[in-house]
Write a protein that holds these residues in place. Sequence first.
Motif, PDB file in Angstrom:
ATOM      1  N   VAL A 198      -5.058 -31.315  30.466  1.00  0.00           N
ATOM      2  CA  VAL A 198      -4.250 -31.568  31.657  1.00  0.00           C
ATOM      3  C   VAL A 198      -4.942 -30.961  32.869  1.00  0.00           C
ATOM      4  CG1 VAL A 198      -2.013 -31.226  32.785  1.00  0.00           C
ATOM      5  CG2 VAL A 198      -2.131 -31.512  30.291  1.00  0.00           C
ATOM      6  N   THR A 199      -4.993 -31.714  33.969  1.00  0.00           N
ATOM      7  CA  THR A 199      -5.539 -31.208  35.232  1.00  0.00           C
ATOM      8  C   THR A 199      -4.561 -31.528  36.356  1.00  0.00           C
ATOM      9  OG1 THR A 199      -7.830 -31.511  34.502  1.00  0.00           O
ATOM     10  CG2 THR A 199      -7.448 -31.313  36.867  1.00  0.00           C
ATOM     11  N   LEU A 200      -4.120 -30.502  37.069  1.00  0.00           N
ATOM     12  CA  LEU A 200      -3.186 -30.648  38.180  1.00  0.00           C
ATOM     13  C   LEU A 200      -3.904 -30.279  39.470  1.00  0.00           C
ATOM     14  CD1 LEU A 200      -0.082 -28.880  36.554  1.00  0.00           C
ATOM     15  CD2 LEU A 200      -0.756 -31.288  36.406  1.00  0.00           C
ATOM     16  N   VAL A 201      -3.907 -31.195  40.437  1.00  0.00           N
ATOM     17  CA  VAL A 201      -4.672 -31.006  41.669  1.00  0.00           C
ATOM     18  C   VAL A 201      -3.762 -31.147  42.894  1.00  0.00           C
ATOM     19  CG1 VAL A 201      -6.744 -31.653  42.954  1.00  0.00           C
ATOM     20  CG2 VAL A 201      -6.599 -32.155  40.506  1.00  0.00           C
ATOM     21  N   PRO A 202      -3.319 -30.044  43.494  1.00  0.00           N
ATOM     22  CA  PRO A 202      -2.603 -30.153  44.769  1.00  0.00           C
ATOM     23  C   PRO A 202      -3.554 -30.703  45.828  1.00  0.00           C
ATOM     24  CG  PRO A 202      -2.298 -27.984  43.757  1.00  0.00           C
ATOM     25  CD  PRO A 202      -3.408 -28.667  43.022  1.00  0.00           C
ATOM     26  N   PHE A 203      -3.132 -31.775  46.518  1.00  0.00           N
ATOM     27  CA  PHE A 203      -4.079 -32.452  47.410  1.00  0.00           C
ATOM     28  C   PHE A 203      -3.336 -33.255  48.460  1.00  0.00           C
ATOM     29  CE2 PHE A 203      -6.543 -36.359  48.364  1.00  0.00           C
ATOM     30  CZ  PHE A 203      -7.674 -35.781  48.919  1.00  0.00           C
ATOM     31  N   GLY A 204      -3.840 -33.195  49.712  1.00  0.00           N
ATOM     32  CA  GLY A 204      -3.341 -34.034  50.790  1.00  0.00           C
ATOM     33  C   GLY A 204      -2.086 -33.506  51.447  1.00  0.00           C
ATOM     34  N   ASN A 205      -1.575 -34.271  52.418  1.00  0.00           N
ATOM     35  CA  ASN A 205      -0.356 -33.888  53.128  1.00  0.00           C
ATOM     36  C   ASN A 205       0.665 -35.019  53.193  1.00  0.00           C
ATOM     37  OD1 ASN A 205      -1.603 -35.591  54.968  1.00  0.00           O
ATOM     38  ND2 ASN A 205      -2.352 -33.907  56.246  1.00  0.00           N
ATOM     39  N   ILE A 206       0.430 -36.082  52.413  1.00  0.00           N
ATOM     40  CA  ILE A 206       1.387 -37.185  52.313  1.00  0.00           C
ATOM     41  C   ILE A 206       2.281 -36.915  51.098  1.00  0.00           C
ATOM     42  CG2 ILE A 206       1.648 -39.672  51.939  1.00  0.00           C
ATOM     43  CD1 ILE A 206      -1.097 -40.030  53.245  1.00  0.00           C
ATOM     44  N   PRO A 207       3.595 -37.059  51.229  1.00  0.00           N
ATOM     45  CA  PRO A 207       4.498 -36.727  50.115  1.00  0.00           C
ATOM     46  C   PRO A 207       4.460 -37.747  48.978  1.00  0.00           C
ATOM     47  CG  PRO A 207       5.757 -37.622  51.933  1.00  0.00           C
ATOM     48  CD  PRO A 207       4.346 -37.477  52.429  1.00  0.00           C
ATOM     49  N   LYS A 208       3.298 -37.875  48.367  1.00  0.00           N
ATOM     50  CA  LYS A 208       3.129 -38.765  47.221  1.00  0.00           C
ATOM     51  C   LYS A 208       2.220 -38.093  46.191  1.00  0.00           C
ATOM     52  CE  LYS A 208       3.300 -43.127  47.329  1.00  0.00           C
ATOM     53  NZ  LYS A 208       2.994 -44.575  47.406  1.00  0.00           N
ATOM     54  N   ALA A 209       2.285 -38.578  44.973  1.00  0.00           N
ATOM     55  CA  ALA A 209       1.424 -38.056  43.914  1.00  0.00           C
ATOM     56  C   ALA A 209       0.971 -39.208  43.032  1.00  0.00           C
ATOM     57  CB  ALA A 209       2.162 -37.014  43.082  1.00  0.00           C
ATOM     58  N   THR A 210      -0.199 -39.039  42.432  1.00  0.00           N
ATOM     59  CA  THR A 210      -0.731 -40.014  41.477  1.00  0.00           C
ATOM     60  C   THR A 210      -0.811 -39.348  40.115  1.00  0.00           C
ATOM     61  OG1 THR A 210      -2.009 -41.165  43.171  1.00  0.00           O
ATOM     62  CG2 THR A 210      -2.688 -41.489  40.893  1.00  0.00           C
ATOM     63  N   VAL A 211      -0.256 -40.010  39.112  1.00  0.00           N
ATOM     64  CA  VAL A 211      -0.290 -39.521  37.738  1.00  0.00           C
ATOM     65  C   VAL A 211      -1.128 -40.502  36.927  1.00  0.00           C
ATOM     66  CG1 VAL A 211       1.064 -38.863  35.726  1.00  0.00           C
ATOM     67  CG2 VAL A 211       2.028 -38.561  38.029  1.00  0.00           C
ATOM     68  N   SER A 212      -2.126 -39.997  36.245  1.00  0.00           N
ATOM     69  CA  SER A 212      -3.024 -40.889  35.503  1.00  0.00           C
ATOM     70  C   SER A 212      -3.377 -40.282  34.149  1.00  0.00           C
ATOM     71  CB  SER A 212      -4.302 -41.147  36.311  1.00  0.00           C
ATOM     72  OG  SER A 212      -5.112 -42.113  35.677  1.00  0.00           O
ATOM     73  N   LEU A 213      -3.011 -40.991  33.097  1.00  0.00           N
ATOM     74  CA  LEU A 213      -3.391 -40.605  31.745  1.00  0.00           C
ATOM     75  C   LEU A 213      -4.600 -41.432  31.342  1.00  0.00           C
ATOM     76  CD1 LEU A 213      -2.687 -39.050  29.083  1.00  0.00           C
ATOM     77  CD2 LEU A 213      -1.478 -41.140  28.387  1.00  0.00           C
ATOM     78  N   ILE A 214      -5.705 -40.761  31.037  1.00  0.00           N
ATOM     79  CA  ILE A 214      -6.930 -41.463  30.658  1.00  0.00           C
ATOM     80  C   ILE A 214      -7.254 -41.149  29.208  1.00  0.00           C
ATOM     81  CG2 ILE A 214      -9.396 -41.709  31.108  1.00  0.00           C
ATOM     82  CD1 ILE A 214      -8.828 -41.218  34.023  1.00  0.00           C
ATOM     83  N   THR A 224      -9.026 -39.636  48.643  1.00  0.00           N
ATOM     84  CA  THR A 224      -7.730 -40.119  48.182  1.00  0.00           C
ATOM     85  C   THR A 224      -7.375 -39.463  46.853  1.00  0.00           C
ATOM     86  OG1 THR A 224      -8.655 -41.987  46.927  1.00  0.00           O
ATOM     87  CG2 THR A 224      -8.160 -42.356  49.282  1.00  0.00           C
ATOM     88  N   ARG A 225      -6.099 -39.543  46.499  1.00  0.00           N
ATOM     89  CA  ARG A 225      -5.664 -38.984  45.218  1.00  0.00           C
ATOM     90  C   ARG A 225      -6.361 -39.690  44.058  1.00  0.00           C
ATOM     91  NH1 ARG A 225      -1.357 -40.098  48.258  1.00  0.00           N
ATOM     92  NH2 ARG A 225      -0.778 -41.922  46.995  1.00  0.00           N
ATOM     93  N   ALA A 226      -6.399 -41.027  44.119  1.00  0.00           N
ATOM     94  CA  ALA A 226      -7.062 -41.785  43.055  1.00  0.00           C
ATOM     95  C   ALA A 226      -8.549 -41.470  43.002  1.00  0.00           C
ATOM     96  CB  ALA A 226      -6.843 -43.282  43.267  1.00  0.00           C
ATOM     97  N   GLY A 227      -9.163 -41.261  44.176  1.00  0.00           N
ATOM     98  CA  GLY A 227     -10.581 -40.931  44.218  1.00  0.00           C
ATOM     99  C   GLY A 227     -10.881 -39.607  43.562  1.00  0.00           C
ATOM    100  N   ILE A 228     -10.053 -38.608  43.843  1.00  0.00           N
ATOM    101  CA  ILE A 228     -10.221 -37.289  43.221  1.00  0.00           C
ATOM    102  C   ILE A 228     -10.108 -37.395  41.702  1.00  0.00           C
ATOM    103  CG2 ILE A 228      -9.111 -35.044  42.897  1.00  0.00           C
ATOM    104  CD1 ILE A 228     -10.692 -35.062  45.403  1.00  0.00           C
ATOM    105  N   ILE A 229      -9.093 -38.116  41.239  1.00  0.00           N
ATOM    106  CA  ILE A 229      -8.912 -38.271  39.793  1.00  0.00           C
ATOM    107  C   ILE A 229     -10.107 -38.989  39.176  1.00  0.00           C
ATOM    108  CG2 ILE A 229      -7.548 -39.483  38.041  1.00  0.00           C
ATOM    109  CD1 ILE A 229      -5.062 -38.822  39.706  1.00  0.00           C
ATOM    110  N   SER A 230     -10.603 -40.028  39.845  1.00  0.00           N
ATOM    111  CA  SER A 230     -11.761 -40.767  39.343  1.00  0.00           C
ATOM    112  C   SER A 230     -12.974 -39.860  39.195  1.00  0.00           C
ATOM    113  CB  SER A 230     -12.072 -41.929  40.280  1.00  0.00           C
ATOM    114  OG  SER A 230     -13.229 -42.624  39.854  1.00  0.00           O
ATOM    115  N   GLN A 231     -13.198 -38.993  40.178  1.00  0.00           N
ATOM    116  CA  GLN A 231     -14.346 -38.088  40.121  1.00  0.00           C
ATOM    117  C   GLN A 231     -14.187 -37.070  38.991  1.00  0.00           C
ATOM    118  OE1 GLN A 231     -17.049 -38.447  41.621  1.00  0.00           O
ATOM    119  NE2 GLN A 231     -16.825 -39.156  43.707  1.00  0.00           N
TER     120      GLN A 231
END
Length: 463
Positions: free
Chosen positions: A52-68, A389-396
């Motif tokens: 599990v990796t949790l990354v606080p990121f950005g200032n928009i009140p949204k989150a991306t959850v991705s199970l790979i 972006t949130r998705a970009g961080i997760i992709s990296q």
Amino acid sequence: MKTIVKLLTVIIFSFISAALVSQTSQMPAPGKPEDFTVPKATTFKLDNGMSVTLVPFGNIPKATVSLIVRAGNLNEPENETWLADFTGNMLKEGTRTRTGRQIADEAASMGGSITVSAGVETTSVSGDVLSEFTPDMVRLIADVAMNPSFPDSETGRLRNDMLRDLSIQKSQPSNIAFELFSKVLFPGHPFGRLFPDEPVVKSFTAEKARDFYNSNFGAERSHLYVAGLFDMKKVEQAIRDTYSTWIKGEEPLINVPSRTKTHKIYFADRPGAPQSVIDIGLPVVDPTDSDYIPLILTNSLLGGSFTSRITMNIREDKGYTYSPYSRVLTRYRTGIWMQFAEVQTDVTVPSVKEIMYEIKRLTDEPVSEKELEGVKNYMSGIFVLSNSTRAGIISQLAFLDLHGLDISWLNSYISRIRAVTVQDVQDVMKKYFNPGEMTIVIAGDRKKVGKEIGQYGEGAEVK
């Protein structure tokens, strides 16, 4: 009054024009890109092996959850290409407690949606959601991934969708060429199998999807990422409450193909085709190798950016093609360099000639410091954008985990790009870009292309 307004308009326009000219003539030099630092993350493992990796990121009140999950086309039997895709499509069609419609409605009620995507080596189950619903999205994705019902009632529709998609993809010359290119470079390996035959798709059933799932999905192969604004304690608790009961399953499949270099020309013959698709390439190193950063920078110089050598030659100077590009394709412990171009049939041979010319020129003549600096700035900027972006961080982060790389690989990326020298580029060209080891695939009218193509490789075999 109208005269005064017109006069004022002319005066204002003159001042604006003068200011623009002044700004243009005094354009400041671009600054030196700074190192990018990945946002601080919290990482832990559950007892069943799931990461599990949790990354606080950005200032928009949204989150991306991705199970790979480390399961994809790599895990398919030889005669069941796209079974991973079919299984991924089935995941969204229902769980033990929710129908497919209920899954979609529940995600929408949180301000988001769920997507499932099967790839060559991984399958992802992801959702974008308003921050307050992040724990709920964690639980919903857990249900989709852990408790799929594989309803028989949906298989016919999904098969028909896949058959339509297959028909479209196999009609595109670029896919025809890339399929042959992949078969040649990865003979007998899943990486070399891009498309199934229609009877294979028609044979897919809920039972086959269930068997593939049971053999390949589980906690040991999975990594859950959450990035954005969210309540860390509530999200972690939701993860532990839901995923801790998932079966451990098997460790990731390791199936690294052998490196195949073949200096031959292969034709996917398309009689009457007005254009040829050209794929040229060979095996190179993967991201764990110390040559990888100089390699991808060299690729940007050669054909991987809009101002690259090959692009400027066959697009801007010769007008042979509209959008050529080169890229470094990476898989686990595997790398391929490939140049793509779609050209008019009568300039197929001249296009190959110019591509080979640019490869030789970059090998023999040192690149200028100015050109090298421009590519460094370009790659640094693209890298920062890809992490914005949130998705970009997760992709990296998923890229690091797939290849077994440390976070320092990302944090030092820009400094390592900027450290590449003129000599490094020449060394990479001499070490990896040998025209005598390159495979050339052409999807086009073989007769119209002509025998002259034979000077660039052995054979000219038709597949």
